[in-house]
Design a protein around this motif. Structure first.
Motif, PDB file in Angstrom:
ATOM      1  N   TYR A 183       0.840  -1.191   0.000  1.00 18.22           N
ATOM      2  CA  TYR A 183       0.000   0.000   0.000  1.00 18.22           C
ATOM      3  C   TYR A 183       0.872   1.236   0.000  1.00 18.22           C
ATOM      4  O   TYR A 183       1.885   1.276   0.689  1.00 18.22           O
ATOM      5  CB  TYR A 183      -0.888   0.045   1.250  1.00 18.22           C
ATOM      6  N   ALA A 184       0.466   2.271  -0.754  1.00 19.40           N
ATOM      7  CA  ALA A 184       1.121   3.574  -0.664  1.00 19.40           C
ATOM      8  C   ALA A 184       0.577   4.255   0.586  1.00 19.40           C
ATOM      9  O   ALA A 184      -0.609   4.157   0.881  1.00 19.40           O
ATOM     10  CB  ALA A 184       0.823   4.403  -1.909  1.00 19.40           C
ATOM     11  N   GLU A 185       1.433   4.909   1.331  1.00 19.11           N
ATOM     12  CA  GLU A 185       1.011   5.586   2.553  1.00 19.11           C
ATOM     13  C   GLU A 185       0.748   7.054   2.295  1.00 19.11           C
ATOM     14  O   GLU A 185       1.459   7.662   1.501  1.00 19.11           O
ATOM     15  CB  GLU A 185       2.075   5.429   3.628  1.00 19.11           C
ATOM     16  N   PRO A 186      -0.217   7.668   2.900  1.00 19.10           N
ATOM     17  CA  PRO A 186      -1.201   7.032   3.769  1.00 19.10           C
ATOM     18  C   PRO A 186      -2.280   6.343   2.935  1.00 19.10           C
ATOM     19  O   PRO A 186      -2.499   6.694   1.787  1.00 19.10           O
ATOM     20  CB  PRO A 186      -1.789   8.212   4.554  1.00 19.10           C
ATOM     21  N   HIS A 187      -2.946   5.361   3.543  1.00 14.54           N
ATOM     22  CA  HIS A 187      -4.039   4.684   2.851  1.00 14.54           C
ATOM     23  C   HIS A 187      -5.162   4.411   3.835  1.00 14.54           C
ATOM     24  O   HIS A 187      -4.945   4.336   5.036  1.00 14.54           O
ATOM     25  CB  HIS A 187      -3.561   3.397   2.176  1.00 14.54           C
ATOM     26  N   SER A 188      -6.371   4.261   3.315  1.00 12.07           N
ATOM     27  CA  SER A 188      -7.527   3.966   4.167  1.00 12.07           C
ATOM     28  C   SER A 188      -7.687   2.453   4.260  1.00 12.07           C
ATOM     29  O   SER A 188      -7.251   1.725   3.371  1.00 12.07           O
ATOM     30  CB  SER A 188      -8.796   4.610   3.604  1.00 12.07           C
ATOM     31  N   PRO A 189      -8.324   1.956   5.325  1.00 11.80           N
ATOM     32  CA  PRO A 189      -8.459   0.505   5.511  1.00 11.80           C
ATOM     33  C   PRO A 189      -9.199  -0.200   4.367  1.00 11.80           C
ATOM     34  O   PRO A 189      -8.927  -1.351   4.078  1.00 11.80           O
ATOM     35  CB  PRO A 189      -9.250   0.381   6.819  1.00 11.80           C
ATOM     36  N   LYS A 190     -10.130   0.483   3.698  1.00 13.16           N
ATOM     37  CA  LYS A 190     -10.899  -0.160   2.634  1.00 13.16           C
ATOM     38  C   LYS A 190     -10.254   0.001   1.258  1.00 13.16           C
ATOM     39  O   LYS A 190     -10.743  -0.545   0.279  1.00 13.16           O
ATOM     40  CB  LYS A 190     -12.316   0.413   2.604  1.00 13.16           C
ATOM     41  N   GLU A 191      -9.168   0.729   1.184  1.00 10.46           N
ATOM     42  CA  GLU A 191      -8.481   0.968  -0.087  1.00 10.46           C
ATOM     43  C   GLU A 191      -7.840  -0.323  -0.597  1.00 10.46           C
ATOM     44  O   GLU A 191      -7.223  -1.061   0.174  1.00 10.46           O
ATOM     45  CB  GLU A 191      -7.410   2.035   0.139  1.00 10.46           C
ATOM     46  N   PRO A 192      -7.966  -0.617  -1.897  1.00 13.33           N
ATOM     47  CA  PRO A 192      -7.328  -1.826  -2.420  1.00 13.33           C
ATOM     48  C   PRO A 192      -5.805  -1.668  -2.437  1.00 13.33           C
ATOM     49  O   PRO A 192      -5.285  -0.549  -2.482  1.00 13.33           O
ATOM     50  CB  PRO A 192      -7.883  -1.940  -3.846  1.00 13.33           C
ATOM     51  N   ALA A 193      -5.125  -2.786  -2.417  1.00  7.28           N
ATOM     52  CA  ALA A 193      -3.661  -2.773  -2.433  1.00  7.28           C
ATOM     53  C   ALA A 193      -3.151  -2.193  -3.748  1.00  7.28           C
ATOM     54  O   ALA A 193      -3.749  -2.405  -4.807  1.00  7.28           O
ATOM     55  CB  ALA A 193      -3.120  -4.179  -2.242  1.00  7.28           C
ATOM     56  N   LEU A 194      -2.059  -1.458  -3.678  1.00  9.12           N
ATOM     57  CA  LEU A 194      -1.407  -0.921  -4.861  1.00  9.12           C
ATOM     58  C   LEU A 194      -0.781  -2.065  -5.667  1.00  9.12           C
ATOM     59  O   LEU A 194      -0.875  -2.105  -6.892  1.00  9.12           O
ATOM     60  CB  LEU A 194      -0.332   0.086  -4.442  1.00  9.12           C
ATOM     61  N   LEU A 195      -0.152  -3.000  -4.957  1.00  9.44           N
ATOM     62  CA  LEU A 195       0.484  -4.174  -5.568  1.00  9.44           C
ATOM     63  C   LEU A 195       0.182  -5.400  -4.721  1.00  9.44           C
ATOM     64  O   LEU A 195       0.055  -5.303  -3.507  1.00  9.44           O
ATOM     65  CB  LEU A 195       2.013  -3.998  -5.624  1.00  9.44           C
ATOM     66  N   GLU A 196       0.080  -6.558  -5.373  1.00 13.39           N
ATOM     67  CA  GLU A 196      -0.044  -7.841  -4.673  1.00 13.39           C
ATOM     68  C   GLU A 196       0.941  -8.816  -5.299  1.00 13.39           C
ATOM     69  O   GLU A 196       0.562  -9.702  -6.061  1.00 13.39           O
ATOM     70  CB  GLU A 196      -1.479  -8.359  -4.741  1.00 13.39           C
ATOM     71  N   PRO A 197       2.228  -8.654  -4.988  1.00 12.82           N
ATOM     72  CA  PRO A 197       3.256  -9.498  -5.608  1.00 12.82           C
ATOM     73  C   PRO A 197       3.120 -10.961  -5.191  1.00 12.82           C
ATOM     74  O   PRO A 197       2.738 -11.264  -4.066  1.00 12.82           O
ATOM     75  CB  PRO A 197       4.574  -8.913  -5.098  1.00 12.82           C
ATOM     76  N   SER A 198       3.446 -11.855  -6.118  1.00 13.53           N
ATOM     77  CA  SER A 198       3.448 -13.288  -5.815  1.00 13.53           C
ATOM     78  C   SER A 198       4.641 -13.618  -4.930  1.00 13.53           C
ATOM     79  O   SER A 198       5.736 -13.108  -5.139  1.00 13.53           O
ATOM     80  CB  SER A 198       3.550 -14.090  -7.104  1.00 13.53           C
TER      81      SER A 198
END
Length: 196
Positions: free
Chosen positions: A79-94
């Motif tokens: 997640y890029a900071e700051p972020h809200s709890p419901k915000e989707p992830a910026l990246l989801e690396p394997s």
């Protein structure tokens, strides 16, 4: 005069302690119930925007037993900071098994941070393949520096937005303050010598 010497000694010790401050620690450690995690980011825990960096997580149970990736249903979100709890992830690396330092088969991922700034890495997991540990969720704060000019231009083209470089760091600010303090001490010494 002896009061001046004590004052100068105190200021000198202060300058030395300030200039020895290190803005980044080698590894970041978090604990959640019966699992501990150590995060390391290559190179030297100093990731740069637009450059591929490897992050690995040494997961251990109480007592020091390593939890390899094959024993964990692990997911990583960035997640890029700051972020809200419901915000989707910026990246989801394997995550893939990594061998690093004395650890074998631990979770690791290659990440390309798009811009300089603050990020949060969230690693969550639950037991797999007969492993027995409590589900966990770790949050690691990571600061990403600006990358090389070519990589920054690539990220700018991909995002179609200007990339701001961060030119100041805690280390630079502390060094400048230490130099100013040192010059102040030198000025004070010169004035004291001239008076006597």
């Amino acid at each position: 005069m002896s009061g001046s010497i004590k004052y100068l000694f105190f200021l000198s010790c202060l300058v030395i302690s300030i200039t020895n401050v290190h803005p980044a620690s080698a590894h970041k450690v978090e604990i959640s119930s019966d699992v501990g995690a150590t995060l390391h980011i290559e190179p030297n825990d100093n990731p740069r925007a637009g450059e591929s960096t490897q992050a690995w997580f040494a997961l251990t149970r109480k007592g020091g037993k390593v939890i390899p990736l094959k024993q964990c249903n692990c997911q990583l979100a960035v997640y890029a900071e700051p972020h809200s709890p419901k915000e989707p992830a910026l990246l989801e690396p394997s995550l893939t098994p990594v061998t690093a330092e004395r650890y074998q088969g631990i979770p690791g991922a290659d990440i390309i941070f798009p811009k300089p700034g603050a990020y949060q890495l969230q690693l969550s997991g639950s037991p797999a393949n007969g492993a027995s540990f409590k589900p966990f969720k770790f949050k690691f704060e990571v600061t990403v520096a600006s990358g090389t000019t070519a990589n920054s231009q690539l990220v700018q083209d991909v995002n179609n937005a200007p990339t701001q470089s961060i030119n100041t760091s805690l280390g630079t600010i502390v060094t400048v303050l230490a130099i100013l303090l040192g010059l102040g001490i030198l000025f004070f010494l010169v004035q004291t010598v001239r008076r006597n």
